[in-house]
Structure formats: structure tokens, C-alpha cells
Design an enzyme around this catalytic site. Sequence first.
Site, PDB file in Angstrom:
ATOM      1  N   SER A 106       0.872  -1.225   0.002  1.00 43.14           N
ATOM      2  CA  SER A 106       0.019  -0.018   0.044  1.00 43.14           C
ATOM      3  C   SER A 106       0.829   1.283   0.151  1.00 43.14           C
ATOM      4  O   SER A 106       0.062   2.380  -0.032  1.00 43.14           O
ATOM      5  CB  SER A 106      -1.090  -0.096   1.120  1.00 43.14           C
ATOM      6  OG  SER A 106      -1.965  -0.872   1.158  1.00 43.14           O
ATOM      7  N   LYS A 109      -0.369   3.683  -2.488  1.00 46.83           N
ATOM      8  CA  LYS A 109      -1.341   4.783  -2.455  1.00 46.83           C
ATOM      9  C   LYS A 109      -0.670   6.097  -2.409  1.00 46.83           C
ATOM     10  O   LYS A 109      -1.281   6.996  -2.566  1.00 46.83           O
ATOM     11  CB  LYS A 109      -2.204   4.418  -1.353  1.00 46.83           C
ATOM     12  CG  LYS A 109      -3.006   3.032  -1.587  1.00 46.83           C
ATOM     13  CD  LYS A 109      -3.974   2.786  -0.288  1.00 46.83           C
ATOM     14  CE  LYS A 109      -4.819   1.528  -0.534  1.00 46.83           C
ATOM     15  NZ  LYS A 109      -4.045   0.455   0.012  1.00 46.83           N
ATOM     16  N   SER A 163      -5.487   3.192   4.637  1.00 49.29           N
ATOM     17  CA  SER A 163      -5.091   2.224   3.564  1.00 49.29           C
ATOM     18  C   SER A 163      -6.275   1.640   3.241  1.00 49.29           C
ATOM     19  O   SER A 163      -6.387   0.226   2.642  1.00 49.29           O
ATOM     20  CB  SER A 163      -4.208   1.292   4.056  1.00 49.29           C
ATOM     21  OG  SER A 163      -3.240   1.140   3.023  1.00 49.29           O
TER      22      SER A 163
END
Length: 338
Positions: A106, A109, A163
Amino acid sequence: MAGLSLVAVLGLSLSAPADAAKRRESGSTHASVAGAKSKLKNEVIRTTKRQPTHAVIVRPSFGELSGLRATDDALALRSSVALVIDQETQEVLFDKNANVVLPIASLTKLMTSVVVVEADQSLDEILTISQEDIDTEKGSGSRLAVGTQLTRGEMLHLALMSSENRAAHALGRHYPGGLVAFVSAMNARAGLLGMSDTRYVDPTGLSSRNQSSARDLAGLVSAAYRHPLIRQLSTSQEYSVAVGQRTLQYRNTNGLVRNPAWDIGLQKTGYIAEAGRCLVMQAQLAGRKLIMVFLDSAGKYSRIGDAERVRRWIEAGPAIVESGDLRIPVGAVPKITS
């Protein structure tokens, strides 16, 4: 076999002739059957207790498979990869396998947020979670059910702070040209930042094909830090969103943002099995603005422990470290060109 023996005993008892002798023996027969039942029940209980629980299959990370976790370093970090640089001077203070390319989970992101913010799309536009946003890569869950409507700003907040995978995927889908165009924009932005080791295939990081190096990620942190909104949302401690008649409460996945010992300007965590535990941060320590990257950390809390080790080391007045050797200066991270 014990179950079959018991059925046979019961069958014989029911079909036996009803003569006096058998009736006299019936008491002992029933007692025998009851004893057999009790013995069988106890055996089943003992056998059940001996049965192993369902084994949890733990897949090794890419770093573990390549032997990176055996790398020693001067701070005894549990992350396979670590990089600490001075944000302003680009001086590298600590380097452990910083050029190795690994899945980044993640941390992806962070680039997702950069592309969204720089596209200058309305943060007030309502986006809808659809069936397309359900994770078919890892089968992860989400509290954002299909049909949930939130603003782009709310989706961005949840993607950065907690997340939220469906939120990140929805951001990509609602980009001009759709998801394919969004991923292309992510890779194009990485190219402009000089992130030559980096490749993105989705906006969530659920795919292990989202990969980068610590040096590239340090450059990304520098670029993301230029956006006040990303700094604000990524370091938010908690956030609530109204979904229908309910209010969903989210907390930051990085507990260090709630620790008064830290002055964190930007952060992002990440985890999938292939990547291990990951963390990037911009933080001010001992009067210096630093960027820290930790990839493929071995335990649930070890990336936080590694960050704490670095903080104590910095505050104690560190020497420059590379691969465990003191006082060896090393090269800078990719320069931010745009």
C-alpha cells in the site's frame, strides 16, 4: 470402527428374542451399551482435541526468499531494506539494500494520492463504490459496501490514512479515461521523478507487481510532501465518514502519528505477504527533516520498532552508515525534477 461396533450392539439388542433369559440379561446389556456410548463419546472428545487446528499458511516475502533478511546492519533493524536521508541536503545517513527492488504493497497509495491531487479533480465530487472495486487479488474485506457514496476528498482521506483499498480503487476508476489511464499516469509520474526502479499495475498495492526500491520511494516521499493536502490526510490520527444511517470510524494505520515523541509530516504504511511490513515517513528529528523508508519488515510491529531505533540513533548524534560501516558517505536519492 468404534461407531460401527456401537450400531451393531444396538441392533442386536433390539432384535434379540424376548424370552425370560434375555429379559434378565437386558439390564446388563443396556448397561454395556451405555458404557460403550460413554467410551465412544470420550474417545471422540480425546480424538477431537488431538486434531490440529486449521494451519495458517504463511507465504514468505520476496525479500525473505531472496535472502535479504539475513543482511546485518549497524542498527540491527528487522527490515530487509532501509534508507534514511536528509530531505534538504539529500545526504544519505543510513543505507541497507536501498537499491533492491521489492513489492511495496500500500505504499503504492502515496503515488495514487499524488496523481489524484495533481489532476486537480474536484474533491467534493461524489464517487460510488462499485463491484469493480472489490478486491479479487487478495480477497481482502472492506467496510465500504458496494453502493457506498463518498466525496473524492473522503475517499482520498481513507486511502491515505487507513489504507482503504476500495477507496483507492474508486479514485483510480473515476480518473479521466478510467483505471487504465490512471495507472498509466502513475507510471508516467514515476518516470518524471526519476523513479527508474518503479512499476505500478494498480492504485491499491494489492498486486505484488507494484514494485520499487527504497531510493525511488524516498524521491516519491519528497514529491508527495510538496502537497499540503497529502501531508494533512496521511498524518490524520482518525476520521469519521457518514455512510447511510451509520458513521464509520477509521484510525491511522501508523500508531506513531499518535506518539508525542514524533513530529511526522507525512507517512504511509503497507502490507501484503509478498512485501512484508513496509513504512515510509517524513519526520523532523534532532532539528533535521528526514525521510525514512523501511521495506520487508519481518514482524507485525517491527517496522515501528525499526523507526524507533532510527529515531534514538539520530537523536544520539549518528555517524553516516552504509551496510553497517560507520563514516562512509554514500550517494543521494534520485533528484526531484518536477
